[in-house]
Motif scaffolding. Sequence first.
Motif, PDB file in Angstrom:
ATOM      1  N   GLU A 111      42.752  34.519  44.700  1.00 42.68           N
ATOM      2  CA  GLU A 111      43.724  35.709  44.190  1.00 42.68           C
ATOM      3  C   GLU A 111      44.504  34.061  43.344  1.00 42.68           C
ATOM      4  O   GLU A 111      45.870  34.418  43.143  1.00 42.68           O
ATOM      5  CB  GLU A 111      44.153  35.941  45.252  1.00 42.68           C
ATOM      6  N   LYS A 112      43.960  33.459  43.672  1.00 45.09           N
ATOM      7  CA  LYS A 112      45.298  31.904  42.945  1.00 45.09           C
ATOM      8  C   LYS A 112      45.016  32.306  41.541  1.00 45.09           C
ATOM      9  O   LYS A 112      44.005  32.884  40.768  1.00 45.09           O
ATOM     10  CB  LYS A 112      44.646  30.880  43.065  1.00 45.09           C
ATOM     11  N   LEU A 142      32.689  40.055  44.442  1.00 48.08           N
ATOM     12  CA  LEU A 142      33.119  39.557  46.035  1.00 48.08           C
ATOM     13  C   LEU A 142      32.375  40.420  46.530  1.00 48.08           C
ATOM     14  O   LEU A 142      32.117  39.177  48.219  1.00 48.08           O
ATOM     15  CB  LEU A 142      33.814  39.114  46.495  1.00 48.08           C
ATOM     16  N   GLY A 143      31.558  41.382  46.352  1.00 48.86           N
ATOM     17  CA  GLY A 143      30.766  41.165  47.637  1.00 48.86           C
ATOM     18  C   GLY A 143      31.001  43.346  47.578  1.00 48.86           C
ATOM     19  O   GLY A 143      32.284  43.271  47.121  1.00 48.86           O
ATOM     20  N   ASP A 144      30.519  43.870  48.671  1.00 52.46           N
ATOM     21  CA  ASP A 144      30.125  45.310  49.221  1.00 52.46           C
ATOM     22  C   ASP A 144      31.837  45.682  49.498  1.00 52.46           C
ATOM     23  O   ASP A 144      32.306  44.578  50.435  1.00 52.46           O
ATOM     24  CB  ASP A 144      28.986  45.523  49.616  1.00 52.46           C
ATOM     25  N   PRO A 145      32.795  46.572  49.732  1.00 51.61           N
ATOM     26  CA  PRO A 145      33.829  46.809  50.096  1.00 51.61           C
ATOM     27  C   PRO A 145      32.603  47.193  51.792  1.00 51.61           C
ATOM     28  O   PRO A 145      32.517  47.031  52.156  1.00 51.61           O
ATOM     29  CB  PRO A 145      33.939  48.615  49.361  1.00 51.61           C
ATOM     30  N   PRO A 146      34.409  46.043  52.284  1.00 53.15           N
ATOM     31  CA  PRO A 146      35.777  46.025  51.982  1.00 53.15           C
ATOM     32  C   PRO A 146      36.711  45.139  51.022  1.00 53.15           C
ATOM     33  O   PRO A 146      37.256  45.027  50.573  1.00 53.15           O
ATOM     34  CB  PRO A 146      36.460  46.574  53.096  1.00 53.15           C
ATOM     35  N   LYS A 147      35.031  44.446  51.180  1.00 52.08           N
ATOM     36  CA  LYS A 147      35.672  42.684  49.659  1.00 52.08           C
ATOM     37  C   LYS A 147      35.585  43.418  48.497  1.00 52.08           C
ATOM     38  O   LYS A 147      34.889  44.391  47.834  1.00 52.08           O
ATOM     39  CB  LYS A 147      34.086  42.190  49.786  1.00 52.08           C
ATOM     40  N   ARG A 148      36.395  43.031  47.684  1.00 54.48           N
ATOM     41  CA  ARG A 148      37.297  42.763  46.471  1.00 54.48           C
ATOM     42  C   ARG A 148      38.196  42.385  46.405  1.00 54.48           C
ATOM     43  O   ARG A 148      39.081  41.637  46.871  1.00 54.48           O
ATOM     44  CB  ARG A 148      38.083  44.738  46.937  1.00 54.48           C
ATOM     45  N   TYR A 149      37.912  42.201  44.756  1.00 52.96           N
ATOM     46  CA  TYR A 149      39.285  41.306  44.134  1.00 52.96           C
ATOM     47  C   TYR A 149      40.041  42.084  43.982  1.00 52.96           C
ATOM     48  O   TYR A 149      40.481  42.502  43.146  1.00 52.96           O
ATOM     49  CB  TYR A 149      38.749  40.813  42.721  1.00 52.96           C
ATOM     50  N   SER A 150      42.306  41.687  43.736  1.00 55.71           N
ATOM     51  CA  SER A 150      42.632  42.613  44.117  1.00 55.71           C
ATOM     52  C   SER A 150      43.735  42.187  42.934  1.00 55.71           C
ATOM     53  O   SER A 150      43.983  42.852  42.670  1.00 55.71           O
ATOM     54  CB  SER A 150      43.688  42.674  45.705  1.00 55.71           C
ATOM     55  N   ASN A 151      44.158  41.338  42.390  1.00 56.63           N
ATOM     56  CA  ASN A 151      44.243  40.703  40.729  1.00 56.63           C
ATOM     57  C   ASN A 151      43.988  40.966  40.268  1.00 56.63           C
ATOM     58  O   ASN A 151      43.634  40.075  38.741  1.00 56.63           O
ATOM     59  CB  ASN A 151      44.314  39.023  41.472  1.00 56.63           C
ATOM     60  N   TRP A 163      42.240  38.229  27.719  1.00 55.12           N
ATOM     61  CA  TRP A 163      41.139  38.757  28.645  1.00 55.12           C
ATOM     62  C   TRP A 163      42.023  39.491  29.067  1.00 55.12           C
ATOM     63  O   TRP A 163      43.186  40.164  29.427  1.00 55.12           O
ATOM     64  CB  TRP A 163      41.064  36.866  29.470  1.00 55.12           C
ATOM     65  N   ALA A 164      40.958  39.956  30.557  1.00 54.16           N
ATOM     66  CA  ALA A 164      40.742  40.921  31.536  1.00 54.16           C
ATOM     67  C   ALA A 164      40.331  40.926  32.607  1.00 54.16           C
ATOM     68  O   ALA A 164      39.346  40.554  32.063  1.00 54.16           O
ATOM     69  CB  ALA A 164      41.027  42.213  31.192  1.00 54.16           C
ATOM     70  N   ILE A 165      40.709  40.457  34.009  1.00 52.75           N
ATOM     71  CA  ILE A 165      39.829  40.910  35.004  1.00 52.75           C
ATOM     72  C   ILE A 165      40.392  41.886  35.879  1.00 52.75           C
ATOM     73  O   ILE A 165      41.398  42.297  35.646  1.00 52.75           O
ATOM     74  CB  ILE A 165      40.094  39.252  35.940  1.00 52.75           C
ATOM     75  N   CYS A 166      39.351  42.480  36.432  1.00 52.54           N
ATOM     76  CA  CYS A 166      39.200  43.213  37.402  1.00 52.54           C
ATOM     77  C   CYS A 166      37.881  43.023  38.434  1.00 52.54           C
ATOM     78  O   CYS A 166      37.189  42.329  38.709  1.00 52.54           O
ATOM     79  CB  CYS A 166      39.668  44.461  36.953  1.00 52.54           C
ATOM     80  N   ASN A 167      38.476  43.931  39.464  1.00 56.79           N
ATOM     81  CA  ASN A 167      37.221  43.941  40.645  1.00 56.79           C
ATOM     82  C   ASN A 167      35.883  45.356  40.204  1.00 56.79           C
ATOM     83  O   ASN A 167      35.351  46.221  39.612  1.00 56.79           O
ATOM     84  CB  ASN A 167      37.929  44.417  41.801  1.00 56.79           C
ATOM     85  N   TYR A 168      34.764  44.571  40.859  1.00 56.28           N
ATOM     86  CA  TYR A 168      33.289  46.054  40.169  1.00 56.28           C
ATOM     87  C   TYR A 168      33.306  46.585  41.740  1.00 56.28           C
ATOM     88  O   TYR A 168      32.833  45.249  42.648  1.00 56.28           O
ATOM     89  CB  TYR A 168      32.763  44.619  39.746  1.00 56.28           C
TER      90      TYR A 168
END
Length: 379
Positions: A111-112, A142-151, A163-168
């Motif tokens: 998240e940084k 980052l792993g299956d839900p509930p793990k997620r990248y939120s930024n 660039w664009a960054i999102c959660n898979y």
Amino acid sequence: MRALSRPFAGWLFLVASLVLVPTTWCLAEDSDPAHPKLNMVLYVPSDVDPPADIGKRFIQIAAYTEQYLVNEMTRAGYPPEVKQIFPRDEKGNFKFLFVKGDHKADSDRWEKGGVNMEIIEAAVKKYELPRSRHVWWIWMYLGDPPKRYSNYRGAGNSIDGGWAICNYTNIPGEIDPKVPLAAGFHFDFTLKACIHELGHGFGLPHLGPMARDRRGNTLMGPQAKVYAKKVDDRKKDVYLCDASAAMLWKHPIFSGTHDQRGQKPKFEMKNLKGEFNRQGRYLELTGDIETDIPAHSVVVIEEGTDGYFRKSFAGRVDEKGHFSVDVKELDHEKGDLRILFCFENGICTGDGEGFGDQSALTQPYEVTRRGVELIGAGD
């Protein structure tokens, strides 16, 4: 960051052999290394393995995104020269990139700021990519839900790339080209948000829907759930507004050429006028632009309190530099119109120095008994 291990590369070969749609997992030598590419990257932490069906899902994402953007740009009158914006190999297979990192999934690193640049640097090194100021679409797993990248984030312009960054999100379902962008599985997968961030990577600002379009939300507008609540519209359709299409049209990814990519246009806007059409209830904005690089369109944005719902308007610039754009739907009785031009080399600017809406020229307006009037234009 480190390159993928040999076992991971073997896993990729297995996926490639199982999917029905062609894909490859490495970059072949490019015939034009100076031309920017739209690179789609999967990133996983050091202690996480990618989902088993990632190959199939990535193909669906890329195919849907291509079809959506090309169709929407064409509908708006800006058909792109390049229809296949994602890299392919000589057999027509999609080419994707994969990076495995040094940090574990439970690290506070994700998240940084700066994660996107670390991943890009790792991909450039691993695949020996030329420094052509590409556009990078990074998917963090980052792993299956509930793990997620939120930024979720994105930024860019036609000169520097982006660039664009999102959660898979690893959940069961299919991305279907016949289903609207914010409907069904697409909504759960946050597909609209992911392509929205890619739009920022191309240099698009937040631009909201127009009631007169009657097409639902816009790609660069608010989140689907925010739109539904505020507008009280349950439509799942998501469209590309005319201004966004104009701004994308000559980006090197869509034009197929990087001629004059790094050259900022020198220009001057003259004879700006606004005439209110009482019958149509709209303001016709006209003027001229003198420039060393031809402009194809003018974009006008109404500044408001909520950027995700900002109204925008697009008009063509003719061969003599004359432009006209109809401002048909304003939310405020007094405010500012932001004016910028889209040039043939892909640059969108209002002042010739910056990019996009942040560089736009400011023109105040107000609504009077005579209609909508420009304040101070031509003074």
